[in-house]
Design an enzyme around this catalytic site. Structure first.
Site, PDB file in Angstrom:
ATOM      1  N   LEU A 606     -18.047  19.975  -7.258  1.00 45.46           N
ATOM      2  CA  LEU A 606     -17.674  18.860  -6.370  1.00 45.46           C
ATOM      3  C   LEU A 606     -17.703  19.319  -4.924  1.00 45.46           C
ATOM      4  O   LEU A 606     -18.496  18.849  -4.117  1.00 45.46           O
ATOM      5  CB  LEU A 606     -16.283  18.346  -6.749  1.00 45.46           C
ATOM      6  CG  LEU A 606     -15.653  17.366  -5.754  1.00 45.46           C
ATOM      7  CD1 LEU A 606     -16.423  16.053  -5.737  1.00 45.46           C
ATOM      8  CD2 LEU A 606     -14.181  17.138  -6.065  1.00 45.46           C
ATOM      9  N   ASP A 607     -16.811  20.260  -4.603  1.00 46.13           N
ATOM     10  CA  ASP A 607     -16.701  20.806  -3.253  1.00 46.13           C
ATOM     11  C   ASP A 607     -16.457  22.303  -3.402  1.00 46.13           C
ATOM     12  O   ASP A 607     -15.319  22.726  -3.581  1.00 46.13           O
ATOM     13  CB  ASP A 607     -15.531  20.141  -2.525  1.00 46.13           C
ATOM     14  CG  ASP A 607     -15.275  20.727  -1.143  1.00 46.13           C
ATOM     15  OD1 ASP A 607     -16.092  21.526  -0.675  1.00 46.13           O
ATOM     16  OD2 ASP A 607     -14.220  20.386  -0.547  1.00 46.13           O
ATOM     17  N   PRO A 608     -17.526  23.103  -3.474  1.00 44.64           N
ATOM     18  CA  PRO A 608     -18.903  22.779  -3.067  1.00 44.64           C
ATOM     19  C   PRO A 608     -19.735  22.195  -4.206  1.00 44.64           C
ATOM     20  O   PRO A 608     -19.531  22.523  -5.358  1.00 44.64           O
ATOM     21  CB  PRO A 608     -19.457  24.151  -2.685  1.00 44.64           C
ATOM     22  CG  PRO A 608     -18.761  25.080  -3.645  1.00 44.64           C
ATOM     23  CD  PRO A 608     -17.370  24.542  -3.809  1.00 44.64           C
TER      24      PRO A 608
END
Length: 929
Positions: A606-608
């Site tokens: 997701l993040d990253p």
């Protein structure tokens, strides 16, 4: 009538035999039964007439009402029509003979398709050996220069060109363009090639009149190879108004050429093959060592091709013209400013419209062409983004025609052409005797070198087939056991990964967990998953064995383990995927991964992960239209749904608590209006950098900078920005209350004697006393008062500490330092209760200037709720991208070696598209200034 003619011919043969004019020279033509479309014959009646009348052969022909030449024509030429061919010593066919119809101890000639140990034809080869057949394969009849002397190649090219023009008309109409190609039919609709050529000439006349839609732009036809296939295709092509151009001119005419003619480009080996080290082409070296070469076709030629006509022979160790990742780049929608476009006059999504792979070699020079098309179903549309084929003319992709028996669509002409080449060799072929030792047979080299089997064994030239069969058998055994995926970690995000992979019955999944409870849970939920209990820290030898026996590793473990796992993957040449940041330790392994040909995809979570991909998609679109990126602000947070944010931190944990707490004491730097802003560590981030945001007013959100945002300028290739910020999202109140924990010393990595793993038990209230330097027996309210004083008399912060259970008599799980001990405590205290769900909020703001000077801003909002008592939003948005990336590596959609990030279109576009198919969507809004 036929019966009477046949009896007359037999009577003549009998008379000739009595006069001694025949010397047992009997050959036969068998009927074709390999395909309902197969209407060819190895010899036409004209050829039979010559063999009978001039050369004194007796010719038997098996009856067939499907054959393009009716039986009366053969009878009139002097042949005998009969079912039984046992009298003949040489039996001729075109395609493979059913194994049960082979007559023992005979010489057969046909295209056997066995010389590459083709799996489908190995039972036929076994029958040929068992029945002592002397097999001559037309494909291996070559002259002293290695050039084939008997082939249908020219008519494969002729038919392929007609068929792809027919398909081109249908593909263009599906894209919204009526073109002159619409009136060209499939080759088998015409009585002869001249009728088809007339239809092509009629289309060419309309093209010359300027009747091609201008929105299509200049049409470029690229021909690979210089043999009969390519020459036959070009003969038909030249019925159009045409101009030949050199490969170096292709880009220019593709962009600025005329539309009242079409362009042709012949591509030979020297135009696209280069030595990997020298960058040059040496024809002799290439013949001996093709593995030393790579092709630049996909980079230098294919991007400027409208139609590719592929007619080259491909050997397994030769470079491919177009790989699967190449196709992803070629088939991306491209802005073509030189083409007019309007709602009623759309331009093409990409230049490459159609391909005719006449070589029909699945998985060969055109890697994504996995199986041949057929005369019944001649076209498929290959969608590179989703790596799928469908029988359609509408939708995304390139139209592909790859029929493996093209010439049978013009059977009479193709047979006449083939027979003209075959007749000069019939005498030599007839000399072959299956009952004699092969070495003692006096036949010319053209025929002798084409004998695949004799005396119930492979001839010396073709003994390699046995070794190749064994190699392929071994590969099939490996393949039949399916591709094997090793998932390390059975925690928060493993469920979506395993669920996604388990949909594919050709994949087997092994899941490793240090906790038996987690492993058992996975095993009970997914029948196709094999749970293994293993501590990867303490059992490196066992882990190494597991990695070696799988095709790819997906690591869902904390990032600190990844470098060690990657080293093992590189050693055993096993690919790897992880959702974590690309650490310095992982970067240092890049060259060794490249050297071993290993792909390691990082930052696909997701993040990253999704944050990168949505950003890069936006940046690439802006640049494609001549714009420049001036601002990029990105915010992301994994939070409890608003109704579940019912604690003092307004936060709950469904992934690593340690990382969340560690982030609060990190420093940060970002760019604001061209100025670098730096914030120190140990709480300064929350004190100086936290602020409220209003971009989603339905949520009460705040943000603080996330680590080093400036590093992403180079990574995203957006050096024109004057502002860049990556921020963490939380509900309002988180920063203030977390800052209170920092001031109390609870979020610290410094070792604390009270938390030594071998020390005595301690409660949270006692530990708070130690942090405050007061006696452990201090009354509860006095401890609370001391906290109140430490926090500058902030009652809300004091209540927040109490609410988190940090004044309770619960025992601390001592992990050496306050941060790790607190993380363990909060992972339980702030866990999601049954019936609660989480939410992912991601927000991108991109400011840019277009080529016309217009300033615009695009916002991208990605918001996803988790399922109640099901998969969390965090697990799904981290796990699915990783699982998708792993499948892309397995299916050769990602072939780049070394450390790979999802920043290129060929990677991020398919992943984003497949995430949307899983229900993970986003919204985009554009504002003009």
């Amino acid at each position: 009538m036929i019966r009477n003619l046949n009896q007359f011919v037999k009577h003549k043969y009998k008379q000739l035999g009595q006069r001694g004019m025949h010397t047992n020279k009997v050959i036969a033509i068998r009927r074709e039964d390999q395909s309902i479309w197969e209407r060819r014959a190895p010899l036409s009646p004209n050829h039979v007439r010559k063999l009978v009348m001039k050369d004194g052969f007796k010719v038997l022909v098996q009856p067939s009402n499907r054959r393009a030449f009716p039986s009366p024509e053969y009878i009139q030429a002097g042949a005998v029509i009969q079912e039984d061919l046992s009298e003949a010593s040489l039996i001729l066919g075109v395609k493979q003979v059913p194994a049960d119809l082979l007559i023992p101890n005979k010489t057969y000639a046909f295209f056997s398709h066995t010389i590459k140990a083709q799996e489908a034809n190995m039972p036929l080869l076994d029958a040929i050996l068992e029945k002592n057949i002397l097999l001559i394969d037309y494909e291996k009849m070559v002259d002293s220069h290695g050039q084939r002397v008997v082939a249908f190649g020219k008519y494969a090219g002729v038919v392929g060109m007609i068929d792809i023009m027919h398909g081109l008309g249908l593909r263009f109409i599906a894209l919204g363009h009526h073109t002159p190609f619409m009136h060209i039919g499939p080759a088998h609709n015409y009585r002869c090639s001249e009728m088809a050529r007339q239809a092509v000439r009629d289309a060419g006349y309309e093209i010359a009149l300027g009747l091609m839609p201008k929105s299509i732009g200049p049409l470029t036809f690229v021909f690979t190879g210089s043999g009969n296939v390519s020459q036959g295709a070009q003969e038909v092509f030249r019925e159009l108004p045409y101009e030949y151009v050199h490969p170096s001119q292709l880009k220019k005419v593709a962009e600025h050429g005329a539309t009242n003619k079409v362009y042709a480009c012949k591509v030979s080996r020297k135009d696209h093959l280069i030595n990997k080290e020298t960058g040059k082409f040496d024809p002799q070296e290439y013949e001996e060592h093709p593995e030393r070469y790579k092709s630049t076709f996909a980079r230098d030629i294919a991007p400027y091709s409208s139609v590719i006509i592929n007619g080259i022979y491909w050997a397994p160790n030769s470079p491919k013209l177009i790989r699967i990742p190449d196709a992803k780049k070629l088939l991306q929608p491209a802005h073509q400013p030189w083409l007019p476009s309007s709602p009623g006059c759309p331009s093409l999504p990409h230049r490459l419209v159609a391909m005719c792979d006449i070589s029909a070699d699945p998985g060969g020079s055109i890697e994504f062409m996995k199986e041949c098309t057929t005369i019944d179903h001649p076209f498929c549309l290959y969608d590179a983004e989703n790596h799928t084929n469908k029988e359609s003319f509408g939708g995304n992709g390139v139209l592909v025609c790859s029929i493996d028996n093209m010439p049978t669509q013009l059977p009479r002409e193709a047979s006449e052409y083939f027979g003209d080449l075959l007749v000069p060799h019939i005498h030599e072929m007839a000399k072959c005797d299956a009952l004699k030792e092969f070495g003692q047979q006096h036949i010319g080299h053209v025929v002798k070198n084409a004998v695949i089997t004799a005396n119930s064994k492979l001839t010396s030239n073709y003994e390699y087939i046995a070794a190749l069969r064994e190699k392929q058998r071994t590969q099939r055994v490996v393949a039949s056991s399916s591709k094997k995926v090793l998932v390390l970690g059975a925690g928060y995000v493993s469920d979506p990964v395993i669920e996604y992979l388990s949909r594919d019955q050709n994949l087997s999944v092994t899941v490793v967990s240090a906790l038996k409870k987690e492993a058992d849970k996975i095993g009970s939920k997914y029948a196709s998953a094999n749970p293994v209990v293993l501590d990867v820290q303490r059992s490196e030898g066992e882990l190494s064995k597991l990695i070696k026996n799988h095709d790819i590793v997906i690591s869902l473990l904390p990032y600190v383990y990844h470098a060690s796992i990657a080293e093992k993957c590189i050693k055993h040449k096993i690919n790897m995927v992880t959702a974590s940041y690309l650490s310095k330790e992982m970067k240092s392994l890049h060259d060794s991964a490249v050297g071993q040909g290993v792909t390691i995809v990082n930052e696909v979570g997701l993040d990253p992960g999704i944050d990168h991909m949505l950003a890069m998609q936006c940046f690439d679109e802006i640049k494609e239209y001549g714009g420049v990126v001036e601002k990029f602000h990105s915010y992301c947070g994994g939070l409890p749904a608003p109704e579940s944010a019912n604690n003092s931190l307004r936060y709950k944990f469904n992934w690593s608590p340690r990382a969340v707490l560690l982030n609060t004491i990190s420093g940060a730097r970002y760019l604001k209006n061209g100025k670098i802003i730096e914030i120190g560590a140990n709480g300064a981030l929350l004190e100086q950098g936290s602020r409220s945001v209003s971009f989603l007013p339905g949520f009460s959100l705040e943000t603080f900078p996330n680590r080093d945002s400036i590093a992403y300028i180079d990574q995203y290739n957006i050096d024109t920005v004057n502002s860049i910020l990556r921020g963490t999202l939380r509900y309002k109140g988180f920063s203030q209350n977390a800052l209170g924990l920092i001031r109390l010393g609870l979020i610290s990595l410094k070792d604390h004697t009270s938390l030594h793993t071998a020390g005595p038990d301690i409660t949270w209230r006692q530990f708070m006393c130690d942090l405050l330097s007061i006696d452990r027996d201090t009354y509860y309210e006095n401890v609370k008062s001391a906290i109140y004083d430490k926090l500058n008399h902030d009652a809300d912060l004091t209540d927040a500490v109490e609410q988190l259970g940090l004044l309770s008599d619960d025992l601390v799980e001592k992990l050496g330092n306050p941060l790790d001990s607190l993380a363990k405590h909060l992972s339980v205290r702030l866990a999601y209760d049954e019936g609660e769900r989480d939410i992912i909020i991601m927000h991108h703001e991109v400011g840019y200037k277009l080529s016309n000077g217009q300033n615009e801003s695009k916002t991208i909002d990605f918001i996803h709720y988790g399922e109640i008592n099901g998969q969390t939003a965090m697990a799904k948005t981290v796990g699915l991208p990783a699982a998708i990336a792993a499948k892309m590596v397995l299916e050769k959609e990602i072939q780049t070696t070394g450390m790979v990030l999802p920043l290129s279109k060929d990677i991020y576009k398919p992943i984003l598209s497949r995430l949307q198919s899983e229900g993970l969507n986003w919204t985009e809004t554009i504002k003009k200034f």
